[in-house]
Design a protein around this motif. Structure first.
Motif, PDB file in Angstrom:
ATOM      1  N   ILE A 112       0.845  -1.206   0.000  1.00 16.21           N
ATOM      2  CA  ILE A 112       0.000   0.000   0.000  1.00 16.21           C
ATOM      3  C   ILE A 112       0.878   1.254   0.000  1.00 16.21           C
ATOM      4  CG2 ILE A 112      -1.883   1.241   1.144  1.00 16.21           C
ATOM      5  CD1 ILE A 112      -2.651  -1.462   2.460  1.00 16.21           C
ATOM      6  N   GLY A 113       0.754   2.026  -1.071  1.00 15.14           N
ATOM      7  CA  GLY A 113       1.526   3.263  -1.208  1.00 15.14           C
ATOM      8  C   GLY A 113       0.700   4.470  -0.792  1.00 15.14           C
ATOM      9  N   GLU A 114       1.136   5.636  -1.233  1.00 11.49           N
ATOM     10  CA  GLU A 114       0.502   6.875  -0.768  1.00 11.49           C
ATOM     11  C   GLU A 114      -0.593   7.348  -1.730  1.00 11.49           C
ATOM     12  OE1 GLU A 114       4.490   8.301   1.593  1.00 11.49           O
ATOM     13  OE2 GLU A 114       3.802   9.516  -0.073  1.00 11.49           O
ATOM     14  N   ALA A 115      -0.162   7.896  -2.853  1.00 10.35           N
ATOM     15  CA  ALA A 115      -1.120   8.474  -3.805  1.00 10.35           C
ATOM     16  C   ALA A 115      -0.512   8.407  -5.203  1.00 10.35           C
ATOM     17  CB  ALA A 115      -1.387   9.927  -3.432  1.00 10.35           C
ATOM     18  N   PRO A 116      -1.365   8.359  -6.222  1.00  9.78           N
ATOM     19  CA  PRO A 116      -0.827   8.323  -7.588  1.00  9.78           C
ATOM     20  C   PRO A 116      -0.025   9.584  -7.909  1.00  9.78           C
ATOM     21  CG  PRO A 116      -3.224   7.952  -7.549  1.00  9.78           C
ATOM     22  CD  PRO A 116      -2.829   8.359  -6.177  1.00  9.78           C
ATOM     23  N   GLY A 117       0.983   9.416  -8.750  1.00  9.85           N
ATOM     24  CA  GLY A 117       1.725  10.555  -9.285  1.00  9.85           C
ATOM     25  C   GLY A 117       1.226  10.842 -10.695  1.00  9.85           C
ATOM     26  N   VAL A 118       1.978  11.639 -11.427  1.00 12.90           N
ATOM     27  CA  VAL A 118       1.508  12.058 -12.754  1.00 12.90           C
ATOM     28  C   VAL A 118       1.353  10.873 -13.720  1.00 12.90           C
ATOM     29  CG1 VAL A 118       3.831  12.715 -13.562  1.00 12.90           C
ATOM     30  CG2 VAL A 118       1.824  13.766 -14.592  1.00 12.90           C
ATOM     31  N   ASP A 119       2.294   9.927 -13.698  1.00 12.23           N
ATOM     32  CA  ASP A 119       2.211   8.782 -14.628  1.00 12.23           C
ATOM     33  C   ASP A 119       1.041   7.868 -14.268  1.00 12.23           C
ATOM     34  OD1 ASP A 119       4.626   9.313 -16.190  1.00 12.23           O
ATOM     35  OD2 ASP A 119       5.648   8.986 -14.292  1.00 12.23           O
ATOM     36  N   GLU A 120       0.859   7.659 -12.953  1.00 12.29           N
ATOM     37  CA  GLU A 120      -0.228   6.791 -12.490  1.00 12.29           C
ATOM     38  C   GLU A 120      -1.579   7.424 -12.829  1.00 12.29           C
ATOM     39  OE1 GLU A 120       2.423   7.727 -10.617  1.00 12.29           O
ATOM     40  OE2 GLU A 120       3.452   5.781 -10.585  1.00 12.29           O
ATOM     41  N   ASP A 121      -1.656   8.759 -12.679  1.00 11.13           N
ATOM     42  CA  ASP A 121      -2.908   9.467 -12.986  1.00 11.13           C
ATOM     43  C   ASP A 121      -3.220   9.372 -14.477  1.00 11.13           C
ATOM     44  OD1 ASP A 121      -5.101  11.254 -12.377  1.00 11.13           O
ATOM     45  OD2 ASP A 121      -3.959  12.815 -13.395  1.00 11.13           O
ATOM     46  N   ARG A 122      -2.181   9.454 -15.303  1.00 13.21           N
ATOM     47  CA  ARG A 122      -2.411   9.369 -16.756  1.00 13.21           C
ATOM     48  C   ARG A 122      -2.872   7.976 -17.164  1.00 13.21           C
ATOM     49  NH1 ARG A 122       2.757  12.421 -18.599  1.00 13.21           N
ATOM     50  NH2 ARG A 122       2.011  14.524 -18.311  1.00 13.21           N
ATOM     51  N   GLN A 123      -2.253   6.941 -16.522  1.00 14.05           N
ATOM     52  CA  GLN A 123      -2.552   5.569 -16.954  1.00 14.05           C
ATOM     53  C   GLN A 123      -3.630   4.874 -16.126  1.00 14.05           C
ATOM     54  OE1 GLN A 123       0.881   3.106 -17.901  1.00 14.05           O
ATOM     55  NE2 GLN A 123       2.185   4.900 -17.921  1.00 14.05           N
ATOM     56  N   GLY A 124      -3.931   5.425 -14.951  1.00 14.23           N
ATOM     57  CA  GLY A 124      -4.937   4.799 -14.081  1.00 14.23           C
ATOM     58  C   GLY A 124      -4.434   3.548 -13.385  1.00 14.23           C
ATOM     59  N   ILE A 125      -3.107   3.398 -13.272  1.00 16.64           N
ATOM     60  CA  ILE A 125      -2.516   2.197 -12.650  1.00 16.64           C
ATOM     61  C   ILE A 125      -1.490   2.657 -11.601  1.00 16.64           C
ATOM     62  CG2 ILE A 125      -1.190   0.067 -13.106  1.00 16.64           C
ATOM     63  CD1 ILE A 125      -2.079   0.326 -16.039  1.00 16.64           C
ATOM     64  N   PRO A 126      -1.501   2.044 -10.389  1.00 19.72           N
ATOM     65  CA  PRO A 126      -0.538   2.492  -9.378  1.00 19.72           C
ATOM     66  C   PRO A 126       0.903   2.083  -9.700  1.00 19.72           C
ATOM     67  CG  PRO A 126      -1.867   0.683  -8.511  1.00 19.72           C
ATOM     68  CD  PRO A 126      -2.431   1.023  -9.859  1.00 19.72           C
ATOM     69  N   PHE A 127       1.821   2.902  -9.284  1.00 16.94           N
ATOM     70  CA  PHE A 127       3.254   2.612  -9.368  1.00 16.94           C
ATOM     71  C   PHE A 127       3.722   2.186 -10.762  1.00 16.94           C
ATOM     72  CE2 PHE A 127       2.762   2.552  -4.754  1.00 16.94           C
ATOM     73  CZ  PHE A 127       3.894   3.231  -4.366  1.00 16.94           C
ATOM     74  N   VAL A 128       3.468   3.036 -11.747  1.00 16.04           N
ATOM     75  CA  VAL A 128       3.978   2.757 -13.093  1.00 16.04           C
ATOM     76  C   VAL A 128       5.085   3.734 -13.488  1.00 16.04           C
ATOM     77  CG1 VAL A 128       1.966   1.594 -14.090  1.00 16.04           C
ATOM     78  CG2 VAL A 128       2.058   4.093 -14.092  1.00 16.04           C
ATOM     79  N   GLY A 129       5.289   4.778 -12.675  1.00 19.58           N
ATOM     80  CA  GLY A 129       6.330   5.768 -12.991  1.00 19.58           C
ATOM     81  C   GLY A 129       7.697   5.295 -12.510  1.00 19.58           C
ATOM     82  N   GLU A 130       8.594   6.256 -12.350  1.00 15.91           N
ATOM     83  CA  GLU A 130       9.975   5.908 -11.991  1.00 15.91           C
ATOM     84  C   GLU A 130      10.054   5.176 -10.653  1.00 15.91           C
ATOM     85  OE1 GLU A 130      14.249   8.183 -11.949  1.00 15.91           O
ATOM     86  OE2 GLU A 130      12.424   9.393 -12.101  1.00 15.91           O
ATOM     87  N   SER A 131       9.269   5.643  -9.664  1.00 14.10           N
ATOM     88  CA  SER A 131       9.336   4.978  -8.353  1.00 14.10           C
ATOM     89  C   SER A 131       8.712   3.577  -8.434  1.00 14.10           C
ATOM     90  CB  SER A 131       8.693   5.823  -7.255  1.00 14.10           C
ATOM     91  OG  SER A 131       7.355   6.057  -7.528  1.00 14.10           O
ATOM     92  N   GLY A 132       7.712   3.417  -9.304  1.00 13.91           N
ATOM     93  CA  GLY A 132       7.113   2.092  -9.490  1.00 13.91           C
ATOM     94  C   GLY A 132       8.102   1.117 -10.112  1.00 13.91           C
ATOM     95  N   GLN A 133       8.912   1.641 -11.036  1.00 22.06           N
ATOM     96  CA  GLN A 133       9.907   0.766 -11.669  1.00 22.06           C
ATOM     97  C   GLN A 133      10.956   0.324 -10.648  1.00 22.06           C
ATOM     98  OE1 GLN A 133      11.063   3.096 -15.085  1.00 22.06           O
ATOM     99  NE2 GLN A 133       8.920   3.175 -15.701  1.00 22.06           N
ATOM    100  N   LEU A 134      11.329   1.271  -9.762  1.00 22.02           N
ATOM    101  CA  LEU A 134      12.280   0.893  -8.705  1.00 22.02           C
ATOM    102  C   LEU A 134      11.629  -0.142  -7.772  1.00 22.02           C
ATOM    103  CD1 LEU A 134      14.908   1.130  -7.105  1.00 22.02           C
ATOM    104  CD2 LEU A 134      13.960   3.126  -5.941  1.00 22.02           C
TER     105      LEU A 134
END
Ligand code: URA
Length: 262
Positions: A112-134
């Motif tokens: 369980i993370g905090e809140a979507p970032g810009v990439d997650e908001d665009r795609q509608g999926i949690p942790f898909v941006g840079e921190s999601g890749q890490l």
């Protein structure tokens, strides 16, 4: 690009927008911060027309409504639809998508993370941006893959504008949804990512530096679920020194997964 009146011509708008996006501008917000809750709790102006009386609703009342709605959901898909149609949190107004979850809903481990970032908001999926890749690389290192071994959600289903932290009012309103999400998913192991998630779900005033590095418990009906809190991957991208402590936490998680045969 500008015409005689100093305005941008319509034909140039797409390239201007592209330029903004390439420069990292992902939304337009005003210079002044507006506290909408404070505004909504101000007394309504005196009016002679009874039709214009404005009802004010407190954060607690909105959270109570969220709790009732969440309690009425019997499945994850039901909960997803309920959150999508909930209008009690202002973050929804500026978000592009409601971000519900990703990963394997049939697994036993819930992150369980905090809140979507810009990439997650665009795609509608949690942790898909840079921190999601890490995050995916961190869990791969202990042989856990998102598609197979774990499920992931956030305490906030909508992105706070400009990636600011969610306010305590926004968290109070959305907390019933993630709590019901946990009840419906029924994890056997919970991993909390970052201080906001850890403090609010463990009901603690301590920061992540004090909450990580040890096991805690989450009470779910009559059972106690083991919980490990980790530094948020976005923090690890900035603070490389914290990676050593996180590796220790990950090894503890791997041992727990083996112990519980998850
Ligand atoms: N950070 C989070 O906490 N959640 C996301 O989904 C993305 C970044």
């Amino acid at each position: 690009m500008e015409n005689d009146t100093g305005n941008i011509e319509n034909k140039d708008l797409p390239s201007l927008l592209r330029w903004y996006m390439d420069s990292g501008v992902d939304e337009s917000i005003g210079d002044e911060t507006l506290d909408w809750f404070a505004i909504s709790t101000q007394p309504a102006p005196k009016t002679t027309s009874p039709a214009k009386v404005t009802a004010t609703v407190s954060v607690e009342q909105i959270a109570e409504k969220a709790e009732q709605l969440a309690a009425s959901c019997d499945s994850l898909s039901d909960l997803k639809q309920t959150i999508k149609s909930f209008d009690g949190c202002r973050l929804k107004k500026t978000a592009t998508h409601t971000v519900f979850s990703d990963g394997n809903p049939d697994s036993n481990i819930m992150l369980i993370g905090e809140a979507p970032g810009v990439d997650e908001d665009r795609q509608g999926i949690p942790f898909v941006g840079e921190s999601g890749q890490l995050l995916d690389r961190m869990f791969k290192a202990i042989d856990l893959a998102r598609e197979k071994d774990f499920y992931i959600a956030n305490i906030m289903p909508w992105r706070p504008p400009g990636n600011r932290n969610p306010t305590s009012e926004e968290i109070t309103i959305c907390l019933p949804f993630i709590k019901r999400h946990i009840e419906l998913f029924k994890p056997e192991l919970i991993i909390l990512l970052g201080g906001i998630s850890a403090k609010n779900l463990l009901n603690s005033s301590l920061g992540i530096t004090r909450l990580r590095g040890k096991w805690a418990e989450y009470e779910l009906k009559s059972s106690k679920i083991p919980v490990r809190s980790l530094f948020h991957p976005a923090y690890l991208l900035r603070q490389h020194k914290a990676k050593g402590d996180t590796w220790h936490d990950l090894l503890e998680i791997k041992a727990k997964v083996e112990e519980l045969s998850l």
